[in-house]
Design an enzyme around this catalytic site. Structure first.
Site, PDB file in Angstrom:
ATOM      1  N   ASP A   1      54.674  34.895  48.878  1.00 11.15           N
ATOM      2  CA  ASP A   1      54.556  34.512  47.463  1.00 11.15           C
ATOM      3  C   ASP A   1      53.249  33.719  47.339  1.00 11.15           C
ATOM      4  O   ASP A   1      52.652  33.321  48.348  1.00 11.15           O
ATOM      5  CB  ASP A   1      55.760  33.631  47.054  1.00 11.15           C
ATOM      6  CG  ASP A   1      55.661  33.147  45.601  1.00 11.15           C
ATOM      7  OD1 ASP A   1      55.239  33.932  44.728  1.00 11.15           O
ATOM      8  OD2 ASP A   1      55.987  31.969  45.334  1.00 11.15           O
ATOM      9  N   SER A   2      52.845  33.459  46.102  1.00 13.29           N
ATOM     10  CA  SER A   2      51.675  32.611  45.884  1.00 13.29           C
ATOM     11  C   SER A   2      51.917  31.202  46.419  1.00 13.29           C
ATOM     12  O   SER A   2      50.973  30.463  46.690  1.00 13.29           O
ATOM     13  CB  SER A   2      51.370  32.530  44.386  1.00 13.29           C
ATOM     14  OG  SER A   2      52.468  31.952  43.704  1.00 13.29           O
TER      15      SER A   2
ATOM     16  N   CYS B   1      57.406  37.818  44.622  1.00 14.07           N
ATOM     17  CA  CYS B   1      56.559  37.331  43.539  1.00 14.07           C
ATOM     18  C   CYS B   1      56.404  38.451  42.510  1.00 14.07           C
ATOM     19  O   CYS B   1      55.940  39.547  42.856  1.00 14.07           O
ATOM     20  CB  CYS B   1      55.203  36.948  44.128  1.00 14.07           C
ATOM     21  SG  CYS B   1      53.973  36.465  42.906  1.00 14.07           S
TER      22      CYS B   1
ATOM     23  N   GLU C   1      55.538  23.601  42.426  1.00 10.35           N
ATOM     24  CA  GLU C   1      54.732  23.408  43.652  1.00 10.35           C
ATOM     25  C   GLU C   1      54.631  21.932  44.021  1.00 10.35           C
ATOM     26  O   GLU C   1      54.569  21.585  45.193  1.00 10.35           O
ATOM     27  CB  GLU C   1      53.321  23.987  43.459  1.00 10.35           C
ATOM     28  CG  GLU C   1      53.264  25.505  43.449  1.00 10.35           C
ATOM     29  CD  GLU C   1      53.539  26.131  44.815  1.00 10.35           C
ATOM     30  OE1 GLU C   1      53.106  25.573  45.830  1.00 10.35           O
ATOM     31  OE2 GLU C   1      54.220  27.174  44.843  1.00 10.35           O
TER      32      GLU C   1
ATOM     33  N   CYS D   1      59.865  34.856  37.135  1.00 10.29           N
ATOM     34  CA  CYS D   1      58.926  34.333  38.139  1.00 10.29           C
ATOM     35  C   CYS D   1      59.788  33.635  39.181  1.00 10.29           C
ATOM     36  O   CYS D   1      60.738  32.918  38.829  1.00 10.29           O
ATOM     37  CB  CYS D   1      57.958  33.342  37.488  1.00 10.29           C
ATOM     38  SG  CYS D   1      57.044  32.314  38.643  1.00 10.29           S
TER      39      CYS D   1
ATOM     40  N   HIS E   1      59.410  31.157  41.010  1.00  6.55           N
ATOM     41  CA  HIS E   1      59.451  29.691  40.997  1.00  6.55           C
ATOM     42  C   HIS E   1      60.561  29.163  40.067  1.00  6.55           C
ATOM     43  O   HIS E   1      61.074  28.063  40.267  1.00  6.55           O
ATOM     44  CB  HIS E   1      58.112  29.113  40.525  1.00  6.55           C
ATOM     45  CG  HIS E   1      57.025  29.155  41.553  1.00  6.55           C
ATOM     46  ND1 HIS E   1      56.418  30.325  41.946  1.00  6.55           N
ATOM     47  CD2 HIS E   1      56.429  28.159  42.277  1.00  6.55           C
ATOM     48  CE1 HIS E   1      55.493  30.042  42.859  1.00  6.55           C
ATOM     49  NE2 HIS E   1      55.482  28.737  43.079  1.00  6.55           N
TER      50      HIS E   1
HETATM   51  N1  DGL Z   1      56.177  33.122  41.931  1.00  7.77           N
HETATM   52  C1  DGL Z   1      55.325  34.046  41.306  1.00  7.77           C
HETATM   53  C2  DGL Z   1      56.001  35.061  40.436  1.00  7.77           C
HETATM   54  O1  DGL Z   1      57.111  35.422  40.709  1.00  7.77           O
HETATM   55  C3  DGL Z   1      53.907  33.702  40.971  1.00  7.77           C
HETATM   56  C4  DGL Z   1      53.621  32.465  40.254  1.00  7.77           C
HETATM   57  C5  DGL Z   1      52.150  32.133  40.202  1.00  7.77           C
HETATM   58  O2  DGL Z   1      51.562  31.941  41.248  1.00  7.77           O
HETATM   59  O3  DGL Z   1      51.605  32.099  39.096  1.00  7.77           O
HETATM   60  O4  DGL Z   1      55.448  35.537  39.483  1.00  7.77           O
END
Ligand code: DGL
Length: 262
Positions: free
Chosen positions: A8-9, A71, A149, A181, A183
């Site tokens: 993931d990011s 992600c 984060e 997302c 997160h």
């Molecule tokens: N967790 C990610 C997603 O599912 C990316 C969030 C990001 O880095 O902007 O989209």
């Protein structure tokens, strides 16, 4: 031995990893957080594609036989490229539009996601396929990934962003909110509090884990169970990543810098 690579990011993919761990208790899991490049949501497609190729190569070097793109933004930007460049199973994810369309009673569904996901061609095609006859309201959420984060899941700044992004969807009559997302599941308790008990939240983590399990059975049926180990890596600061990932994973974990990997 089955080794699964997950990226993931940043730390959001842990919300998917926990479902993978539940479903595949014996698999060895290698997770990489691209913390030096988070967030992906405001980056151009070619940038995310390059990052995804580099992270996938890294995970395969660590022994991964299948890759999970934990992600939504990276899946929209780079899944096609990864499937072209690599031969192993690549499991991506996208906002759970289909289950939300089935679940809604008001006929209005709200989607919280990154700007990158919402403006992708892949997302447009997803709506085209599954959202006929339903009103879908999209909401980009700049800043929310950064709050997760930094480990701020409960503070006033995070609350004010959650309120700003959730309220318009509710006032338009949405009774079902898609967490588009990885997160955002970490903010589910706060989103629930803001939205109230009658609003359903839908996320894709469990469905992704089930899809991974199906693909492993179909494509790698002879691999032996692993030892149920987890290895964590980051492209950013390993100390900061260890603190936040331990909090979100629920156990103390040591996160290694990618360059220390063998
Ligand atoms: N967790 C990610 C997603 O599912 C990316 C969030 C990001 O880095 O902007 O989209």
């Amino acid at each position: 031995m089955t080794t699964i690579g997950v990226f993931d990011s940043g730390v959001g993919g842990l919300s998917v990893l926990r479902h993978i761990r539940t479903l595949l208790p014996d698999a060895d899991l290698v997770y990489v957080a691209d913390s030096a490049h988070v967030p992906y949501g405001d980056k151009p497609q070619h940038y995310i594609e390059q990052r995804a190729v580099e992270l996938t190569r890294f995970l395969i070097e660590q022994g991964a036989e299948a890759i999970v793109i934990a992600c939504n933004t990276a899946t929209a930007a780079a899944a096609a490229r990864l499937r072209r460049d690599f031969e192993c199973p690549i499991i991506g994810m996208e906002p759970a539009v289909k289950p939300a369309v089935t679940a809604t009673k008001s006929g209005v569904v709200g989607i919280l996601a990154t700007v990158g996901t919402l403006k992708s061609a892949r997302f447009a095609a997803l709506l085209e396929r599954h959202a006929k006859g339903i009103e879908v309201i999209t909401q980009g959420c700049p800043g929310l990934v950064e709050q997760v984060e930094s480990g701020d899941l409960e503070g006033p700044e995070t609350l004010s962003l959650v309120e700003r992004y959730t309220r318009p969807l509710l006032s338009h009559g949405a009774d079902t909110l898609i967490l588009g997302c990885t997160h955002y599941p970490f903010l589910a308790p706060m989103i629930c509090k803001v939205a109230g008990p009658d609003i359903a939240l839908i996320d894709t983590g469990e469905a992704v884990a089930r899809q991974l399990q199906r693909r492993l059975l179909a494509e790698l049926p002879d691999t032996l169970p692993g030892d149920g180990l987890e290895h964590f890596f980051t492209s950013g600061d390993p100390h900061a990543a260890s603190l936040i990932m331990s909090k979100l994973w629920g156990n103390a974990v040591v996160v290694h810098p990618m360059e220390d990997a063998v």
